[in-house]
Design a protein around this motif. Sequence first.
Motif, PDB file in Angstrom:
ATOM      1  N   UNK A  33       0.873  -1.183   0.000  1.00  0.00           N
ATOM      2  CA  UNK A  33       0.000   0.000   0.000  1.00  0.00           C
ATOM      3  C   UNK A  33       0.913   1.237   0.000  1.00  0.00           C
ATOM      4  N   UNK A  34       0.885   1.997  -1.077  1.00  0.00           N
ATOM      5  CA  UNK A  34       1.801   3.140  -1.158  1.00  0.00           C
ATOM      6  C   UNK A  34       1.066   4.415  -1.566  1.00  0.00           C
ATOM      7  N   UNK A  35       1.668   5.524  -1.169  1.00  0.00           N
ATOM      8  CA  UNK A  35       1.235   6.821  -1.668  1.00  0.00           C
ATOM      9  C   UNK A  35       2.391   7.296  -2.538  1.00  0.00           C
ATOM     10  N   UNK A  36       2.137   7.469  -3.820  1.00  0.00           N
ATOM     11  CA  UNK A  36       3.225   7.912  -4.701  1.00  0.00           C
ATOM     12  C   UNK A  36       3.533   9.382  -4.441  1.00  0.00           C
ATOM     13  N   UNK A  37       4.799   9.689  -4.298  1.00  0.00           N
ATOM     14  CA  UNK A  37       5.202  11.089  -4.136  1.00  0.00           C
ATOM     15  C   UNK A  37       5.826  11.623  -5.426  1.00  0.00           C
ATOM     16  N   UNK A  38       5.638  10.883  -6.505  1.00  0.00           N
ATOM     17  CA  UNK A  38       6.120  11.351  -7.802  1.00  0.00           C
ATOM     18  C   UNK A  38       5.293  12.563  -8.237  1.00  0.00           C
ATOM     19  N   UNK A  39       5.877  13.358  -9.094  1.00  0.00           N
ATOM     20  CA  UNK A  39       5.139  14.521  -9.610  1.00  0.00           C
ATOM     21  C   UNK A  39       5.976  15.766  -9.481  1.00  0.00           C
ATOM     22  N   UNK A  40       5.286  16.896  -9.321  1.00  0.00           N
ATOM     23  CA  UNK A  40       5.981  18.179  -9.272  1.00  0.00           C
ATOM     24  C   UNK A  40       6.447  18.461  -7.844  1.00  0.00           C
ATOM     25  N   UNK A 210       5.169  -7.106   9.777  1.00  0.00           N
ATOM     26  CA  UNK A 210       4.878  -7.305   8.348  1.00  0.00           C
ATOM     27  C   UNK A 210       5.943  -8.197   7.707  1.00  0.00           C
ATOM     28  N   UNK A 211       5.596  -8.700   6.526  1.00  0.00           N
ATOM     29  CA  UNK A 211       6.536  -9.537   5.767  1.00  0.00           C
ATOM     30  C   UNK A 211       7.476  -8.584   5.038  1.00  0.00           C
ATOM     31  N   UNK A 212       8.696  -8.455   5.548  1.00  0.00           N
ATOM     32  CA  UNK A 212       9.569  -7.412   4.999  1.00  0.00           C
ATOM     33  C   UNK A 212      10.389  -7.891   3.820  1.00  0.00           C
ATOM     34  N   UNK A 213      10.722  -9.180   3.789  1.00  0.00           N
ATOM     35  CA  UNK A 213      11.616  -9.619   2.721  1.00  0.00           C
ATOM     36  C   UNK A 213      11.415 -11.115   2.465  1.00  0.00           C
ATOM     37  N   UNK A 214      11.744 -11.533   1.264  1.00  0.00           N
ATOM     38  CA  UNK A 214      11.690 -12.952   0.917  1.00  0.00           C
ATOM     39  C   UNK A 214      12.586 -13.227  -0.268  1.00  0.00           C
ATOM     40  N   UNK A 215      13.026 -14.459  -0.357  1.00  0.00           N
ATOM     41  CA  UNK A 215      13.905 -14.881  -1.453  1.00  0.00           C
ATOM     42  C   UNK A 215      13.370 -16.235  -1.902  1.00  0.00           C
ATOM     43  N   UNK A 285       2.139 -15.992  -3.454  1.00  0.00           N
ATOM     44  CA  UNK A 285       1.434 -15.200  -2.434  1.00  0.00           C
ATOM     45  C   UNK A 285       2.013 -15.538  -1.058  1.00  0.00           C
ATOM     46  N   UNK A 286       2.451 -14.518  -0.350  1.00  0.00           N
ATOM     47  CA  UNK A 286       2.940 -14.724   1.021  1.00  0.00           C
ATOM     48  C   UNK A 286       1.945 -14.052   1.951  1.00  0.00           C
ATOM     49  N   UNK A 287       1.536 -14.756   3.002  1.00  0.00           N
ATOM     50  CA  UNK A 287       0.599 -14.119   3.918  1.00  0.00           C
ATOM     51  C   UNK A 287       0.882 -14.494   5.364  1.00  0.00           C
ATOM     52  N   UNK A 288       0.609 -13.517   6.239  1.00  0.00           N
ATOM     53  CA  UNK A 288       0.748 -13.732   7.683  1.00  0.00           C
ATOM     54  C   UNK A 288      -0.513 -13.190   8.322  1.00  0.00           C
ATOM     55  N   UNK A 289      -0.566 -13.173   9.655  1.00  0.00           N
ATOM     56  CA  UNK A 289      -1.780 -12.728  10.336  1.00  0.00           C
ATOM     57  C   UNK A 289      -2.200 -11.332   9.870  1.00  0.00           C
ATOM     58  N   UNK A 290      -1.222 -10.414   9.702  1.00  0.00           N
ATOM     59  CA  UNK A 290      -1.580  -9.029   9.387  1.00  0.00           C
ATOM     60  C   UNK A 290      -1.114  -8.531   8.039  1.00  0.00           C
ATOM     61  N   UNK A 291      -0.576  -9.412   7.233  1.00  0.00           N
ATOM     62  CA  UNK A 291       0.029  -8.894   6.008  1.00  0.00           C
ATOM     63  C   UNK A 291      -0.102  -9.918   4.896  1.00  0.00           C
ATOM     64  N   UNK A 292      -0.124  -9.428   3.670  1.00  0.00           N
ATOM     65  CA  UNK A 292       0.079 -10.339   2.555  1.00  0.00           C
ATOM     66  C   UNK A 292       0.667  -9.582   1.387  1.00  0.00           C
TER      67      UNK A 292
END
Length: 599
Positions: A33-40, A210-215, A285-292
């Motif tokens: 979930x992101x808010x893009x800060x691209x633009x002017x 949250x699920x921060x990283x995976x390989x 798909x990776x999922x945990x109690x609070x994240x996917x």
Amino acid sequence: MKKAFLFFIVLVLFTGEELLGQVNLIQNVSARKTLSLDGVWDSQVDIVGVGSLGRFGLVQDRKPTKFVYNGDNPRNTELVEQDMDVAEKINVPGDWNTQKEKLFLYEGNLWYRKKFSIAPQPNKRYFIYFGAVNYEATVYLNGVRIGQHKGGFTPFQFEITKELKNGENKLLVNANNTRGDDNIPTKIADWWNYGGITRSVSLVEVSETYISDYFIQLDKGKLSEIKGWVRVSGSQKSQAVNVEIPELGLKQSVQTDTSGYAELNLSSKKIQHWSPENPKMYEVILSSANDNVKDKIGFRTIETRGTEILLNGKPIFLKGAAIHEEAPFRTGRCYSEADARTLLTWAKELGSNYVRLAHYPHNEAMTRMADEMGLLVWSEVPIYWNVKFEKPEVYASAEKQLLENISRDKNRASVILWSVANETNESEPRLAFLKKLLEKTKAVDPTRLTTAALLAKEGKSEFSLEDPLGEFVDVMGCNEYIGWYTLPAELAPTIKWTSKYNKPLIMSEFGAEAIAGLHGSPDEIWTEEYQNRIFENQVKMLNNIPFLRGTSVWALMDFRSPLRLLPIKQDFFNRKGLVSDAGIKKMAFFTLKNWYQTK
Ligand code: GCB
């Protein structure tokens, strides 16, 4: 003895996954979930670094110059010699050089500011994520210094959960592209030092844990065994994580340990292997109690056997082109999917199954598109020419850039080669430096091959590969310019290539300059015919190298460079492209295309 012991301890302390943890990057930001800060954005050039000197002032006996780290000029009653509200505008992403004529040759500080609004949610964490800023970025949020990053081509992030306000926030970034001898790259490189926030910026929201990283890749040499790991970050480190690949009917539930780590093992005989002919990807798909989090991952193996390169167990010849991150048609740094698609489409039209992304990590759109289009990738860090190999701080910067690059792209099937250097002169400190980097690369990613663009020992009739670094790479790269910088083109087919190592060779560079549309005799330098003559001879030579397993022509497209001064002919462009920056294909494009059809 003591030293040896210390070295041993270091090796034992950090696993590959922990090493990647040090650069601390959220995997697959675009799926969050992101808010893009691209633009002017607002922008302010700061030639002497007034802002950085800040409240200490510039002149001893006068009132200090104030610089307010959210960019505001709050009241009109005090002396604040800066006001981002009324400053010039600039686009992010994008280099400053090609956005504003007056900044074309500018190297130094530039302040950027963006105002954004958000309502932070409870039990969430927030990060500001930069795709890349060249070279040094210092970041402030609402007047608080958040952090600093060095290295112009890799992503970085800072957590801002505490500093983020409900409502309007002010993000201020100082970007500084001053070249330095102790930087990676150093002061002299054959590409433009485009400055600024050159890639996208986003505010990322994740759960407190949250699920921060995976390989997730195939195990080395095993066509049906998927192996890897997952990392959970936050206060509830030990928890259940599910990994699913629905199309293969695969599911595994793992329990992360108290550090948030768990290994993954999934097995299926039904995997369709990713290859240039069939760039098949699976939804993971990776999922945990609070994240996917969802990703698209291709599965393939890459190995060497003697002088062979094996993709999915079968020998392959890498037909390719080297690409700078120079935007087609408009020039400047590339950053978009459209730029990536144009460049990679030209590579495909040439008959490529491989690209060398030179000489630094390209933006993520490139490697994601290479995954989608079925192009194998050589990925590299800008350890280029005269690096200060004896300095520990230079090593630290190089290692950090390498880890950031691997961290971001370790799930891309397209990426098969991690390169640690380009044309570096032999010396003891250089060997120790690069050997250590190669060891780290293998520790963090045992599934891929390592390489470096080396130089052959060049004689009149024999070129031999004997660089001591050759012993430590899986695949040797080699740059040679017969017909352009060395020896007449017609001698190329007579050169005998030998190697001290029983390893595959990729001719990582060969080429010559030509101005698109300039025609004349094959003896007339700068014409398409002259460039083409060199290619015709190169191809004859390349056919005779028994251990050659790939080529990346230098280069796919003309690119801007401060080293190419010749007025009218170069005008700050290296014209070794097979395609001009305006998209015109030169004669040599078709010569190489014909040759690739025979391979
Ligand atoms: C090289 C470098 C490359 C240059 C090229 C050239 O060997 O690796 O960065 O652009 O030669 O054109 O001279």
